[in-house]
Scaffold this motif. Sequence first.
Motif, short mmCIF file in Angstrom:
data_model
loop_
_atom_site.label_atom_id
_atom_site.label_comp_id
_atom_site.label_asym_id
_atom_site.label_seq_id
_atom_site.Cartn_x
_atom_site.Cartn_y
_atom_site.Cartn_z
N MET A 71 6.39 -20.86 -17.45
CA MET A 71 7.38 -21.70 -16.45
C MET A 71 7.73 -20.81 -15.53
O MET A 71 7.70 -21.38 -14.16
N LEU A 72 8.37 -19.71 -15.68
CA LEU A 72 8.60 -18.88 -14.54
C LEU A 72 7.57 -18.49 -13.49
O LEU A 72 7.78 -18.54 -12.21
N GLU A 73 6.38 -18.24 -13.84
CA GLU A 73 5.25 -17.93 -13.29
C GLU A 73 4.78 -19.07 -12.26
O GLU A 73 4.60 -18.97 -11.12
N MET A 74 4.86 -20.35 -12.86
CA MET A 74 4.65 -21.33 -12.36
C MET A 74 5.59 -21.75 -11.19
O MET A 74 5.27 -22.06 -9.87
N ALA A 75 6.91 -21.55 -11.44
CA ALA A 75 8.00 -21.78 -10.29
C ALA A 75 7.80 -20.63 -9.27
O ALA A 75 7.91 -21.28 -8.12
N GLN A 76 7.70 -19.53 -9.50
CA GLN A 76 7.37 -18.66 -8.60
C GLN A 76 6.17 -18.74 -7.59
O GLN A 76 6.19 -18.75 -6.39
N GLN A 77 5.08 -19.18 -7.99
CA GLN A 77 3.98 -19.49 -7.41
C GLN A 77 4.12 -20.78 -6.29
O GLN A 77 3.43 -20.79 -5.37
#
Length: 326
Positions: A71-77
């Motif tokens: 989820m964090l990676e998705m948000a950062q992307q």
Amino acid sequence: MRLRSKPVLCNYYVTYRCNAKCSFCDIWERPSPYITLDDVAQNLRDLKRLGVQVIDFTGGEPLLHRQLDQMLEMAQQMGFITTVTTNAMLYPKLAGRLKGKVDMLHFSLDSADKQEHDTGRGVACYDFVMESIEVAKQLGERPDILFTVFKHNLHQLEEVYQKVILPNNLVLIINPAFEYNTVATGEQLSPAELKYLSDFGKRKQVYLNEGFVQLRLDGGNHIAKPVCKAASTTLVISPENELVLPCYHLGTKTFPIDGKLYDLYSSQEVQALKQQEGRLPACQGCTINCYMQPSFAVELNKYFWKALPSTLKYNYLKGTWKRLIA
């Protein structure tokens, strides 16, 4: 004068479950599911359309969610600034998966004394905080220490600063305790103690939102002339995938999102509830930091000017200031 009409922040509750039992929190008492990755993906797209800049993946204990790193990676992307606050019990185990994915990583620590900290948290977690600091440093991460201040632990600030913050080159976030619902935090800080906090906040590597101090000196939010802009600055999403209004702590109304967060937030019913932000009877005297901080940022008033220097200081230290004004 209103400076921004779009929401700034999403408090995204990944679960209400927690592996601690803090005396100043009742979230861990609630039964709870975990959010799903598919719902997060759709909601992040809608949050982007709505203009949200910061996603706070929170709980409960957010590290209990096994897909938090995704989820964090998705948000950062997608260009969001990400933030996570943890009691650090699971961080050493998960640190590698989280590396580089949390822009503002906070470890909770309320005392330099192991027994005092663990007693307040209802579980032995002091040693995990100390271990997590070392693990994070080895990975090149820059965690902060979030210190929740009560009358009984005010004297511990100096020792935490000298023994934990300065040797490890961390940022100390001073978080004045607040009451809500049936959760009591003891006797409130006196004006002299608030002045001590204010002076402490001016030290290097220390962040204290001066708006928090001013609000407490003013007796909190006043429903006749509210400073709180919770519903228009902050979206709250529950583990059940519901939009919660006007804020988590009041939660007077919930709306199933069903993949339509953008349309829901723009609906007449939600817009009508937004008009009541800070004006409900339970809003009188409120000092809840997580909603006041974004509230201070959107309206040109004395709280805006009080909060601005410390906000700029923190975002400069974290390197996120350019992204907030973009």
